[in-house]
Design a protein around this motif. Sequence first.
Motif, PDB file in Angstrom:
ATOM      1  N   PRO A   1     -29.115 -17.695 -52.816  1.00 42.27           N
ATOM      2  CA  PRO A   1     -27.849 -18.266 -52.350  1.00 42.27           C
ATOM      3  C   PRO A   1     -27.505 -19.627 -52.964  1.00 42.27           C
ATOM      4  O   PRO A   1     -26.373 -20.080 -52.841  1.00 42.27           O
ATOM      5  CB  PRO A   1     -28.054 -18.397 -50.834  1.00 42.27           C
ATOM      6  CG  PRO A   1     -29.077 -17.391 -50.506  1.00 42.27           C
ATOM      7  CD  PRO A   1     -29.988 -17.354 -51.694  1.00 42.27           C
ATOM      8  N   LYS A   2     -28.443 -20.268 -53.623  1.00 41.82           N
ATOM      9  CA  LYS A   2     -28.144 -21.556 -54.257  1.00 41.82           C
ATOM     10  C   LYS A   2     -27.149 -21.337 -55.397  1.00 41.82           C
ATOM     11  O   LYS A   2     -27.218 -20.340 -56.114  1.00 41.82           O
ATOM     12  CB  LYS A   2     -29.430 -22.193 -54.781  1.00 41.82           C
ATOM     13  CG  LYS A   2     -30.377 -22.592 -53.665  1.00 41.82           C
ATOM     14  CD  LYS A   2     -31.625 -23.224 -54.217  1.00 41.82           C
ATOM     15  CE  LYS A   2     -32.568 -23.619 -53.095  1.00 41.82           C
ATOM     16  NZ  LYS A   2     -33.819 -24.169 -53.597  1.00 41.82           N
ATOM     17  N   PRO A   3     -26.223 -22.285 -55.580  1.00 41.59           N
ATOM     18  CA  PRO A   3     -25.148 -22.093 -56.572  1.00 41.59           C
ATOM     19  C   PRO A   3     -25.637 -21.841 -57.995  1.00 41.59           C
ATOM     20  O   PRO A   3     -25.073 -21.011 -58.699  1.00 41.59           O
ATOM     21  CB  PRO A   3     -24.350 -23.391 -56.486  1.00 41.59           C
ATOM     22  CG  PRO A   3     -24.648 -23.949 -55.146  1.00 41.59           C
ATOM     23  CD  PRO A   3     -26.034 -23.507 -54.817  1.00 41.59           C
ATOM     24  N   GLN A   4     -26.675 -22.522 -58.437  1.00 41.25           N
ATOM     25  CA  GLN A   4     -27.107 -22.337 -59.824  1.00 41.25           C
ATOM     26  C   GLN A   4     -27.648 -20.931 -60.068  1.00 41.25           C
ATOM     27  O   GLN A   4     -27.406 -20.339 -61.115  1.00 41.25           O
ATOM     28  CB  GLN A   4     -28.123 -23.399 -60.261  1.00 41.25           C
ATOM     29  CG  GLN A   4     -29.465 -23.341 -59.558  1.00 41.25           C
ATOM     30  CD  GLN A   4     -29.554 -24.264 -58.364  1.00 41.25           C
ATOM     31  OE1 GLN A   4     -28.543 -24.653 -57.804  1.00 41.25           O
ATOM     32  NE2 GLN A   4     -30.770 -24.600 -57.970  1.00 41.25           N
TER      33      GLN A   4
ATOM     34  N   LEU B   1     -26.714 -15.458 -62.094  1.00 41.56           N
ATOM     35  CA  LEU B   1     -26.701 -14.013 -61.842  1.00 41.56           C
ATOM     36  C   LEU B   1     -25.343 -13.415 -62.190  1.00 41.56           C
ATOM     37  O   LEU B   1     -25.266 -12.339 -62.800  1.00 41.56           O
ATOM     38  CB  LEU B   1     -27.047 -13.735 -60.382  1.00 41.56           C
ATOM     39  CG  LEU B   1     -27.258 -12.283 -60.009  1.00 41.56           C
ATOM     40  CD1 LEU B   1     -28.410 -11.687 -60.806  1.00 41.56           C
ATOM     41  CD2 LEU B   1     -27.531 -12.154 -58.530  1.00 41.56           C
ATOM     42  N   ILE B   2     -24.273 -14.111 -61.856  1.00 39.12           N
ATOM     43  CA  ILE B   2     -22.935 -13.633 -62.206  1.00 39.12           C
ATOM     44  C   ILE B   2     -22.764 -13.605 -63.720  1.00 39.12           C
ATOM     45  O   ILE B   2     -22.243 -12.641 -64.282  1.00 39.12           O
ATOM     46  CB  ILE B   2     -21.851 -14.500 -61.528  1.00 39.12           C
ATOM     47  CG1 ILE B   2     -21.852 -14.229 -60.023  1.00 39.12           C
ATOM     48  CG2 ILE B   2     -20.474 -14.228 -62.113  1.00 39.12           C
ATOM     49  CD1 ILE B   2     -21.012 -15.190 -59.222  1.00 39.12           C
ATOM     50  N   ALA B   3     -23.216 -14.653 -64.400  1.00 43.02           N
ATOM     51  CA  ALA B   3     -23.109 -14.697 -65.861  1.00 43.02           C
ATOM     52  C   ALA B   3     -23.918 -13.569 -66.496  1.00 43.02           C
ATOM     53  O   ALA B   3     -23.464 -12.922 -67.446  1.00 43.02           O
ATOM     54  CB  ALA B   3     -23.580 -16.057 -66.379  1.00 43.02           C
ATOM     55  N   LEU B   4     -25.100 -13.333 -65.989  1.00 37.04           N
ATOM     56  CA  LEU B   4     -25.930 -12.252 -66.519  1.00 37.04           C
ATOM     57  C   LEU B   4     -25.265 -10.898 -66.288  1.00 37.04           C
ATOM     58  O   LEU B   4     -25.237 -10.053 -67.195  1.00 37.04           O
ATOM     59  CB  LEU B   4     -27.307 -12.273 -65.848  1.00 37.04           C
ATOM     60  CG  LEU B   4     -28.290 -11.193 -66.276  1.00 37.04           C
ATOM     61  CD1 LEU B   4     -28.664 -11.380 -67.741  1.00 37.04           C
ATOM     62  CD2 LEU B   4     -29.517 -11.236 -65.399  1.00 37.04           C
ATOM     63  N   GLY B   5     -24.709 -10.703 -65.112  1.00 42.49           N
ATOM     64  CA  GLY B   5     -24.016  -9.450 -64.823  1.00 42.49           C
ATOM     65  C   GLY B   5     -22.818  -9.237 -65.736  1.00 42.49           C
ATOM     66  O   GLY B   5     -22.591  -8.135 -66.252  1.00 42.49           O
ATOM     67  N   LEU B   6     -22.046 -10.286 -65.962  1.00 44.81           N
ATOM     68  CA  LEU B   6     -20.895 -10.180 -66.868  1.00 44.81           C
ATOM     69  C   LEU B   6     -21.338  -9.877 -68.293  1.00 44.81           C
ATOM     70  O   LEU B   6     -20.737  -9.042 -68.974  1.00 44.81           O
ATOM     71  CB  LEU B   6     -20.077 -11.472 -66.831  1.00 44.81           C
ATOM     72  CG  LEU B   6     -19.199 -11.673 -65.605  1.00 44.81           C
ATOM     73  CD1 LEU B   6     -18.579 -13.062 -65.605  1.00 44.81           C
ATOM     74  CD2 LEU B   6     -18.111 -10.616 -65.550  1.00 44.81           C
TER      75      LEU B   6
ATOM     76  N   TRP C   1     -37.670 -14.815 -52.175  1.00 45.37           N
ATOM     77  CA  TRP C   1     -36.897 -15.526 -53.198  1.00 45.37           C
ATOM     78  C   TRP C   1     -35.419 -15.178 -53.089  1.00 45.37           C
ATOM     79  O   TRP C   1     -34.556 -16.052 -53.187  1.00 45.37           O
ATOM     80  CB  TRP C   1     -37.413 -15.177 -54.598  1.00 45.37           C
ATOM     81  CG  TRP C   1     -36.719 -15.948 -55.667  1.00 45.37           C
ATOM     82  CD1 TRP C   1     -37.029 -17.200 -56.099  1.00 45.37           C
ATOM     83  CD2 TRP C   1     -35.580 -15.524 -56.427  1.00 45.37           C
ATOM     84  NE1 TRP C   1     -36.148 -17.575 -57.081  1.00 45.37           N
ATOM     85  CE2 TRP C   1     -35.253 -16.574 -57.309  1.00 45.37           C
ATOM     86  CE3 TRP C   1     -34.818 -14.374 -56.450  1.00 45.37           C
ATOM     87  CZ2 TRP C   1     -34.201 -16.498 -58.195  1.00 45.37           C
ATOM     88  CZ3 TRP C   1     -33.763 -14.288 -57.331  1.00 45.37           C
ATOM     89  CH2 TRP C   1     -33.459 -15.337 -58.196  1.00 45.37           C
ATOM     90  N   ILE C   2     -35.127 -13.880 -52.877  1.00 46.64           N
ATOM     91  CA  ILE C   2     -33.732 -13.449 -52.753  1.00 46.64           C
ATOM     92  C   ILE C   2     -33.076 -14.131 -51.550  1.00 46.64           C
ATOM     93  O   ILE C   2     -31.933 -14.582 -51.634  1.00 46.64           O
ATOM     94  CB  ILE C   2     -33.641 -11.920 -52.650  1.00 46.64           C
ATOM     95  CG1 ILE C   2     -33.947 -11.292 -54.008  1.00 46.64           C
ATOM     96  CG2 ILE C   2     -32.271 -11.475 -52.155  1.00 46.64           C
ATOM     97  CD1 ILE C   2     -34.075  -9.788 -53.977  1.00 46.64           C
TER      98      ILE C   2
END
Length: 107
Positions: A54-57, A62-67, A48-49
């Motif tokens: 790598p897909k944009p969504q 993941l970036i939003a969750l990290g922030l 899955w990783i």
Amino acid sequence: MDDELKKQFSKWNPDVSIPPRFQAEVWQRIAAREAAGRNSLWRRVQEWILTELPKPQYATALIALGLTLSIGVAHVQAQQTNREHWRQLEARYVSSINPVAQAAALE
């Protein structure tokens, strides 16, 4: 000594009988273990990783969750620091208006 050992080995002839379908059963066990390895949780996460992340969504999520997690942790740490500073300020204020504390500080 080596010659004697070689003679003994040449005389030794073990009677080994392989059960019928031995090789086929070995390959079946190997195939079953490989299939189990492909279906393992870690393998599915790894696939899955490599394929979906790598897909944009997914990358955006993941970036939003990290922030969000980073901001949450920073907020909790800031609250703890502020609480400690307020306790220190309260203690200083109390000691500044308390005549017993002032007398102890002068001695």
